[in-house]
Design a protein around this motif. Sequence first.
Motif, mmCIF file in Angstrom:
data_model
loop_
_atom_site.group_PDB
_atom_site.id
_atom_site.type_symbol
_atom_site.label_atom_id
_atom_site.label_comp_id
_atom_site.label_asym_id
_atom_site.label_seq_id
_atom_site.Cartn_x
_atom_site.Cartn_y
_atom_site.Cartn_z
ATOM 1 N N ALA A 299 71.093 8.964 42.632
ATOM 2 C CA ALA A 299 72.452 8.644 42.194
ATOM 3 C C ALA A 299 73.169 7.776 43.223
ATOM 4 O O ALA A 299 73.900 6.839 42.874
ATOM 5 N N THR A 300 72.948 8.092 44.473
ATOM 6 C CA THR A 300 73.565 7.286 45.532
ATOM 7 C C THR A 300 73.040 5.856 45.497
ATOM 8 O O THR A 300 73.796 4.895 45.696
ATOM 9 N N LYS A 301 71.757 5.708 45.247
ATOM 10 C CA LYS A 301 71.165 4.376 45.168
ATOM 11 C C LYS A 301 71.767 3.584 44.018
ATOM 12 O O LYS A 301 72.053 2.388 44.153
ATOM 13 N N ARG A 302 71.979 4.259 42.843
ATOM 14 C CA ARG A 302 72.595 3.563 41.713
ATOM 15 C C ARG A 302 74.023 3.145 42.055
ATOM 16 O O ARG A 302 74.475 2.048 41.689
ATOM 17 N N THR A 303 74.735 4.001 42.762
ATOM 18 C CA THR A 303 76.113 3.672 43.157
ATOM 19 C C THR A 303 76.131 2.476 44.102
ATOM 20 O O THR A 303 76.968 1.573 43.986
ATOM 21 N N ILE A 304 75.195 2.463 45.031
ATOM 22 C CA ILE A 304 75.118 1.338 45.976
ATOM 23 C C ILE A 304 74.793 0.039 45.236
ATOM 24 O O ILE A 304 75.372 -1.016 45.522
ATOM 25 N N ASN A 305 73.871 0.124 44.279
ATOM 26 C CA ASN A 305 73.521 -1.085 43.503
ATOM 27 C C ASN A 305 74.717 -1.592 42.717
ATOM 28 O O ASN A 305 74.957 -2.809 42.640
ATOM 29 N N THR B 250 77.882 -1.091 43.405
ATOM 30 C CA THR B 250 78.853 -1.641 44.372
ATOM 31 C C THR B 250 78.419 -3.018 44.841
ATOM 32 O O THR B 250 79.234 -3.933 44.980
ATOM 33 N N THR B 251 77.130 -3.166 45.076
ATOM 34 C CA THR B 251 76.613 -4.469 45.511
ATOM 35 C C THR B 251 76.843 -5.532 44.449
ATOM 36 O O THR B 251 77.177 -6.681 44.753
ATOM 37 N N THR B 252 76.691 -5.154 43.174
ATOM 38 C CA THR B 252 76.920 -6.109 42.077
ATOM 39 C C THR B 252 78.383 -6.571 42.049
ATOM 40 O O THR B 252 78.678 -7.760 41.881
ATOM 41 N N VAL B 253 79.290 -5.609 42.233
ATOM 42 C CA VAL B 253 80.722 -5.960 42.240
ATOM 43 C C VAL B 253 81.049 -6.850 43.427
ATOM 44 O O VAL B 253 81.784 -7.850 43.313
ATOM 45 N N LEU B 254 80.521 -6.513 44.582
ATOM 46 C CA LEU B 254 80.784 -7.328 45.766
ATOM 47 C C LEU B 254 80.213 -8.733 45.622
ATOM 48 O O LEU B 254 80.804 -9.707 46.113
ATOM 49 N N TYR B 255 79.084 -8.823 44.924
ATOM 50 C CA TYR B 255 78.495 -10.153 44.713
ATOM 51 C C TYR B 255 79.397 -11.007 43.834
ATOM 52 O O TYR B 255 79.520 -12.222 44.036
ATOM 53 N N LYS B 256 80.009 -10.403 42.822
ATOM 54 C CA LYS B 256 80.921 -11.164 41.965
ATOM 55 C C LYS B 256 82.156 -11.626 42.741
ATOM 56 O O LYS B 256 82.730 -12.674 42.427
ATOM 57 N N LEU B 257 82.556 -10.844 43.727
ATOM 58 C CA LEU B 257 83.736 -11.187 44.531
ATOM 59 C C LEU B 257 83.350 -11.856 45.850
ATOM 60 O O LEU B 257 84.124 -11.838 46.810
ATOM 61 N N ARG B 258 82.172 -12.464 45.856
ATOM 62 C CA ARG B 258 81.665 -12.974 47.132
ATOM 63 C C ARG B 258 82.540 -14.088 47.704
ATOM 64 O O ARG B 258 82.711 -14.175 48.926
ATOM 65 N N TYR B 259 83.103 -14.923 46.833
ATOM 66 C CA TYR B 259 83.919 -16.030 47.337
ATOM 67 C C TYR B 259 85.240 -15.516 47.916
ATOM 68 O O TYR B 259 85.715 -15.996 48.945
ATOM 69 N N VAL B 260 85.820 -14.530 47.250
ATOM 70 C CA VAL B 260 87.073 -13.940 47.771
ATOM 71 C C VAL B 260 86.813 -13.230 49.097
ATOM 72 O O VAL B 260 87.584 -13.367 50.062
ATOM 73 N N ILE B 261 85.712 -12.483 49.129
ATOM 74 C CA ILE B 261 85.385 -11.774 50.367
ATOM 75 C C ILE B 261 85.078 -12.752 51.488
ATOM 76 O O ILE B 261 85.523 -12.578 52.638
ATOM 77 N N ALA B 262 84.342 -13.822 51.147
ATOM 78 C CA ALA B 262 84.018 -14.825 52.170
ATOM 79 C C ALA B 262 85.284 -15.501 52.696
ATOM 80 O O ALA B 262 85.430 -15.739 53.903
ATOM 81 N N SER B 263 86.239 -15.795 51.779
ATOM 82 C CA SER B 263 87.498 -16.410 52.210
ATOM 83 C C SER B 263 88.281 -15.472 53.124
ATOM 84 O O SER B 263 88.842 -15.891 54.140
ATOM 85 N N GLY B 264 88.302 -14.198 52.762
ATOM 86 C CA GLY B 264 88.996 -13.232 53.615
ATOM 87 C C GLY B 264 88.356 -13.101 54.978
ATOM 88 O O GLY B 264 89.044 -13.002 55.997
#
Length: 552
Positions: free
Chosen positions: A228-234, A236-250
């Motif tokens: 379950a933890t692995k699914r949660t991490i995956n 979360t990783t998908t969401v962070l990937y979609k926001l990669r440009y915002v995160i990179a700018s920050g």
Amino acid sequence: MFKDKRLRASALCLITELLLGGFRCALAMMTGSLALMADGVHALSDVWVSFVLFFVLMFRVSNDRSKKFSPKLINYVESSAVIFSAIAVLFAAVAIFDRLYKTETPQIEYLWLAIAGTAVVMVVIYFLAKLKQRVGRETNSVTLEADGYHSKADLITSAAVLLSLVGSLAGIHLDKVLAVIIAAMIALLGVEMLVSGLRSLISSQEFDQLSLIEWCGKKLSAIPFVTATKRTINATTTVLYKLRYVIASGVVLAYAVTAVSIVPLGYVGQKVVLAKQTQADLPVGAYLHAPWPFAQINLIRDGDVRKANVGLIPSAVTQRVSDGAWFSVSSRTRKDDNTGYLHTGDQNLVFVSGELLYRVTSPTKAATSYPELDTMVTELANSSLWELVSRKTYLELIQGDRQELADQLNSFISRGAEQLNYPIEIVSFSFESIQPPGPVVNTYRKLLQARQLKVDKVNQALTEKYFQLSAARANAVQIIEQDKAYAHAHNTRAEGDITRFNSIAQSYNRKPEAYKLKLQTESFQRTLSGRPLTIADPRFDKHDYRIWSAKQ
């Protein structure tokens, strides 16, 4: 045998890796980097394991052709060689841990040489990994191709060492931490080989390398919570990937902010560029500089007052009645007293301790040129105290004015700090204790009590003397004043009588008859006062008297 392309590539890579491991160890001994030393030992451990497996492989290939030995004996020799190699690797890991435990964080020398050497090693390792992978694909050798991926993993370790060396330029010291991580990796390699060798030796099967990380991963993947933890991490990783440009700018913006520093009130700034500190104090304000970790401004408190304990420390066998009182040593524990004492100018022993307060006038200079300023000031104060004590007699120290002694010691410390160019200003010095040696304190107290008793008796006698003298002088003054008052009264009465007699004389001279009549009248009054009177009128007969009382 070396006509085989796999063997030639393996031999070339082994020799090159051996040279690279030795080069890294030599570079570590030259620069003092613990992480570089651990990385070199890690590389040599891999080379050692590869050599053992290489020769075991040659022995197995040779036996496959000649059929001189049984497969069981071959497996036994192979397993024994692996176990021996694992023990050697574990000893190397233990040696690294032992050195890390006994060694403090070192100051890396020739830092640029270490960075350049590590970069060259990384380039060579990269080409070796590429060579192994290409030969493995061409010859369909899964083992050689896997060894190429292992070399790339070693490349990551060397990259971490390179980053730690670059971080040292910016004052980020991760050398010892990274050395611990690499030593743990070496220990993990030794444990894996030892377990694999023992398993092969017990089962009499061909050696098969065990990966503890993969084994632990398989065991953990069977746990529902881990899944379950692995699914949660995956997710979360998908969401962070979609926001990669915002995160990179920050991240870029946050990194750009590190190029701005503010020095607030009460502080001075010290600019650090590639771990080199400047000696200029930056005043209050905002400053723009290169981003972290290439440059930064450290804040140092301005006008910071520091304290230094000066003098000696009593031993554990000393006893105090109360705080601030003299300590003493009983006759039973006198032999265990190891308290230090100072020699006075008249060759006596005395215990002295105090507290020094001083202010740092240039915080940046203190941090740059005098990193051990507190220790240096304490040693200077101690030497000045010893000089002062050696110039004074025992009684001057015990019975003298402490403030005067403190002022003299302040002048000694200030002169020494000026000669040594210490960036400090002496605020004050106060003596906490000036006393005779602990074993003679009780005797000295009795002596002081006898002296105090003598002083008290003398003071009482002087007080009584001055009281009697004051009383006698007051009595004498009173008598003299009474006499003066008595004489003044008599003089005043005499002067009044003279004035009265002069007035009477003047009256007598003007009208003698009237004065005589007055005298006669006063004489009659004094004579007849209080007596009955008989008044006779000459016109009456003496037998016809009227008698009146004097009161009528």
